[in-house]
Design an enzyme around this catalytic site. Structure first.
Site, PDB file in Angstrom:
ATOM      1  N   HIS A   1       0.841  -1.189   0.000  1.00 61.59           N
ATOM      2  CA  HIS A   1       0.000   0.000   0.000  1.00 61.59           C
ATOM      3  C   HIS A   1       0.879   1.243   0.000  1.00 61.59           C
ATOM      4  CE1 HIS A   1      -2.970  -2.912   0.677  1.00 61.59           C
ATOM      5  NE2 HIS A   1      -3.892  -2.126   1.183  1.00 61.59           N
TER       6      HIS A   1
ATOM      7  N   LYS B   1     -13.716   4.699   7.052  1.00 60.62           N
ATOM      8  CA  LYS B   1     -14.144   5.672   6.043  1.00 60.62           C
ATOM      9  C   LYS B   1     -15.662   5.643   5.887  1.00 60.62           C
ATOM     10  CE  LYS B   1     -13.330   6.789   1.153  1.00 60.62           C
ATOM     11  NZ  LYS B   1     -14.478   6.202   0.445  1.00 60.62           N
TER      12      LYS B   1
END
Length: 946
Positions: free
Chosen positions: A161, A604
């Protein structure tokens, strides 16, 4: 480079004074040591700056830094010299944050040594010695510990990532500086030697100064693979055998006379080169190349260790007669080598060396086979598997044990055998990952090829689609020729997805049977999504047929990321486990169904408090479901580096997991800056692997006995109410009109894509909406603009609403939860730490970048109001007088950085304004590098990106 003698007064007198002052380092307490080391590094960095760029030294010392940088930006950016100075100012601040982090890591090691010296190893927090001593002291029988060890399986998984802003070159510089500080701790140096060490430390800092901090090009996946393997060569190959020995020693000390088998309980996984979710640069050729790199890294490591061992074991048969079994094994090895005479005559009478030479010959043949892996069949003399190499080493180990040379066996041979058994011929187990959208497209193409119709396949959420999947899975496997013909009829993109599974079959045979870990299906929404993966695995030949019943040889792991999917987890798993083929596959794979849970997207999706509670509930429910169905459910925790993405202290995070949910099995992602923070240095790497493993073992042995983890109805009811209210406030905030415009303008969201931290794009499928924005840039950008709202927004409103309804009884309940509930305590602690990092004054300056006054004022006023409310509510629960006062080390760390971070934030705001309003491409380029450096600086200052 200017010669050191030309650097003036400080290079002579100043460095001598620093060297003299460093003589006190060995005698200082950890706290005083930290101050002394920070002062030493500060002086050396300023010395380098003075020699290289005097204006930067003034900025480092805080002398009119803001004015100097503002002048450089506004008035002189067309001047190349001014641009260089500005970049150097920002780079120097970033370097200072990095040096601070190194000093703090060094101090942490010093503090752990002090504890061990004063209280003994079993008083060291987060150690096997403490855990086993406490367990034995509590009367836990050896049989229970033995049972827990038989299930113990811990696997950190390195991911690619894009959250690591540092290049490998910079990481290597950091390691040299860390090691230099360790050397300075020794009292044995003469003044001359100490001066030389300080001089070398200064050179390390100067070389760091002259190394490019930013990636000029986006890294390739091959570079990311090299980045991941860097940590194995530096620290991890040796850390795991030491970990095993620490556990063995603790068991021998606390359970004398008992025998414990030591499974290979700690291994590493990786997604680098196997994670295709949203990364178009990972294809079949990249995955193959990655596996060969992994294999070569392990084999080269074993060769290096074998050469060292051969040099040491110069034991003659006259000095140490060996058992007949070893003579027989040596004879077989010599015959297999094809050169029995030359090997025996080179080391006459040195039987261990002869045996090790035979092993080296076979290993060299294995390496040669790896280097030409794409050509021909395996070399006959090569090792077929890591098991064979481990068996050869065991022969030597047992011979030493038989001759009463236990310490030689334990300290020289056994660690290498443990390395081979742990890292095998693959270094890591490579996971494959893809999302349901891509898998679904491939399945629809397969449906058309299988059904031979021009019509459209059923909807993916329909009963007809599931029936087709189960029907295909129930058919006997076809021949390879039939599967190949169908594979060749697929469109190119879909064929590439299916090829990913075909590669598993081939590369297991060529690299190592444990080269692959599992297939991770991201954004799993229903059981049929997982059944589709099983069908592609079958189509690729990954099914075995034992006694006429087929099962899959590749573990398939659903990744549940959104809050809605976490809530459906029991339903999804119950439906999945009702399929006989799935149950057979799980039994064949060891009886464990792994489920990955996502911290990033759930945060999120619903905010910090709701995410943590939904994750905890999902684990509890799935654990109960597994008990009901007789299937062990193990959890793979998809954590990131920041608090918002699950990056909380590992020991506390594991301790707060639901009772019985770990049961010895724990997988967790280690991403970007987390990897370098934990594993770049030998001492910290050894500490973190032991922290992880000991915490898992402790939870396994203690969790179902601990009051803090026992379900309490009133606590769960309160958490449910708080979670719902928090999520409602958070969702209302992020879904309001104008949020995307605010976020893009009031943060460096769009500019983050220019920071070449990872090969993967920031958005899935090229979409440009908040919904499709990945969680990493979502968190990264909110941290950069000092809002940091992903770690706290909605918590204040939730607590206020709770207290409004329940009043004093509610306040008393929350205080009890804070004292007695680990999950609630963890949430509140991390919210408080995040609040301490928010700077509303600077956040308002970022908001000033939003052109629309209505959007700007409306949204920022909500941020400001919720922040003040959350501070008030958190302090009401904790009883704390000020933010961060309960965390003195954290507060001291933040206090050291805050003034510089604030300064750089203000510079970033100006750079964003200038970059976005530049009239020419030349002007934009002039601002681009300083802007990216400012992003790096702030990330380094906080110690986390996304």
């Amino acid at each position: 480079m200017r010669p050191l003698h030309a650097l003036g007064h400080t290079a002579d007198d100043g460095l001598h004074k620093l060297a003299t002052a460093s003589a006190s380092l060995p005698t200082l307490s950890a706290e005083n040591y930290e101050h002394a080391v920070i002062d030493l590094l500060s002086q050396l960095l300023c010395d380098v700056a003075r020699a290289r760029q005097p204006e930067v030294e003034r900025a480092l010392r805080g002398e009119s830094a803001h004015e100097s940088m503002s002048e450089l930006m506004h008035e002189r950016m067309n001047d190349r010299t001014a641009r260089v100075v500005l970049r150097r100012m920002l780079q120097a601040q970033g370097m200072w944050f990095q040096l601070l982090s190194i000093a703090e890591q060094s101090t942490a090691m010093r503090r752990r040594r002090e504890i061990e010296i004063k209280g003994g190893y079993d008083r060291l927090p987060d150690s096997f010695a403490r855990v086993i001593a406490e367990v034995a002291g509590a009367g836990v029988p050896a049989a229970e510990v033995r049972h827990a060890l038989s299930h113990l399986k811990v696997r950190p998984v390195l991911t690619a990532h894009p959250t690591e802003a540092k290049r490998v070159t910079v990481l290597e510089s950091h390691r040299r500086i860390y090691r230099r500080l360790m050397e300075l701790e020794s009292p044995r140096w003469t003044p001359r030697e100490r001066y030389t060490l300080v001089l070398a430390l200064r050179n390390d800092i100067e070389l760091l100064w002259m190394s490019g901090e930013l990636r000029l090009e986006k890294p390739t996946v091959a570079q990311e693979v090299a980045w991941g393997l860097h940590f194995f060569g530096e620290t991890l190959f040796e850390a795991v055998p030491q970990l095993i020995d620490k556990l063995q020693s603790a068991l021998e000390r606390c359970y004398p006379g008992e025998r414990f088998d030591m499974p290979r309980f700690f291994q590493f996984g990786s997604w680098i080169g196997g994670d295709r979710d949203g990364n178009p640069f990972v294809d079949d050729s990249v995955t193959r190349a990655t596996l060969h790199e992994h294999r070569a890294a392990s084999l080269k490591r074993y060769r290096l260790r074998l050469v060292e061992l051969t040099q040491m074991l110069s034991i003659t048969s006259e000095a140490l007669p060996v058992p007949d079994s070893f003579h027989a094994a040596l004879a077989r090895a010599l015959t297999r080598s094809g050169e029995p005479g030359p090997i025996a005559s080179r080391n006459p009478g040195e039987l261990f060396r002869q045996h090790l030479t035979c092993i080296l010959r076979r290993l060299d043949a294995t390496l040669a086979d790896t280097n030409q892996a794409s050509h021909g069949s395996p070399v006959p003399a090569a090792y077929a598997s890591a098991d064979d190499l481990a068996a050869d080493l065991l022969v030597i180990e047992q011979a030493l044990l038989a001759t009463q040379s236990q310490q030689l066996a334990r300290m020289l041979v056994r660690p290498l055998r443990h390395e081979v058994e742990t890292f095998r011929f693959s270094t890591v187990q490579l996971d494959l990952r893809q999302n349901t959208t891509v898998i679904g497209e491939t399945l629809r193409a397969l449906w058309r090829a299988t059904c031979g119709t021009a019509g459209e396949p059923p909807a993916s959420d329909s009963p007809e689609w599931k029936a087709w999947l189960i029907g295909e899975l129930g058919k006997p496997s076809e021949s390879e020729a039939q599967r190949t013909r169908r594979f060749e009829s697929l469109p190119p993109d879909e064929a590439q997805t299916l090829q990913m599974f075909r590669t598993v079959l081939e590369m297991r045979q060529r690299v190592d049977r444990h080269a692959f870990g599992a297939f991770i299906l991201s954004m799993t929404h229903r059981a049929s999504d997982v059944l589709g993966v099983y069908l592609l695995a079958k189509e690729a030949g990954l099914f075995s047929d034992s006694l006429g019943t087929e099962s899959c040889t590749l573990p398939v792991v659903p990744l549940l990321e959104t809050i809605d999917d976490l809530r459906r987890a029991p339903e999804i798993l119950r439906e999945l486990l009702a399929v006989p083929m799935v149950r057979r596959s799980i039994r064949a794979q060891g009886g464990v169904q792994e489920v990955m849970i996502g911290y990033s997207d759930s945060n999120k999706d619903g905010g910090f408090l709701a995410s943590n509670w939904e994750l905890s509930k999902a684990q509890t429910k799935l654990k109960r479901l597994g008990d009901e169905l007789g299937v062990t459910i193990a959890f793979f925790h998809g954590r990131g580096g920041s608090v918002s993405r699950g990056g909380v202290p590992a020991g506390r995070a594991i301790a707060a997991l639901p009772a019985g949910s770990v049961n010895g099995r724990f997988r967790v992602t280690e991403q970007g800056e987390v990897v370098s923070f934990k594993y770049a240095n030998r001492g910290t790497a050894q500490y973190h692997v032991e922290l992880l493993a000991s915490s898992v073992l402790e939870h396994t042995l203690k969790s179902e006995r601990e009051d803090a983890l026992l379900p309490k109805g009133e606590f769960d009811e309160a958490m449910e109410a708080l979670s719902g209210a928090s999520r409602a406030a958070y969702v209302k905030f992020i879904e309001q009109p104008g949020m995307l415009a605010y976020f893009q303008a009031a943060s460096p969201l769009e500019e983050l894509s220019m920071l070449n931290m990872g090969s993967r794009p920031a958005r899935r499928f090229g979409a440009k909406s908040l919904e499709d924005l990945r969680a990493i840039p979502w968190v990264f950008a909110w941290a950069q603009n000092r809002h940091a709202l992903t770690g706290w927004y909605g918590v204040g409103s939730a607590i206020e609403g709770f207290l409004a309804v329940r009043q004093e009884r509610g306040a008393e309940l929350l205080r009890r939860m804070f004292d007695e509930s680990r999950v609630f305590r963890l949430v509140i602690d991390e919210v408080e730490k995040t609040l301490a990092q928010v700077n509303l004054v600077i956040a308002r300056e970022y908001a000033s970048l939003v052109q629309d006054a209505h959007i700007r004022d409306t949204i920022f006023s909500q941020v400001e109001a919720e922040y003040r409310l959350t501070v008030k509510m958190v302090q009401a629960v904790t009883g704390s007088a000020g933010l961060g006062t309960r965390f003195p080390k954290f507060s001291a760390r933040l206090l050291r950085r805050a003034p510089a971070i604030d300064l750089i934030s203000r510079q970033q705001i100006e750079l964003l304004r200038l970059y976005r309003t530049a009239e020419t491409e030349r002007q934009r380029r002039a601002y681009q590098v300083p802007l990216l450096l400012s992003i790096n600086c702030i990330a380094s200052g906080f110690g986390a990106t996304g």
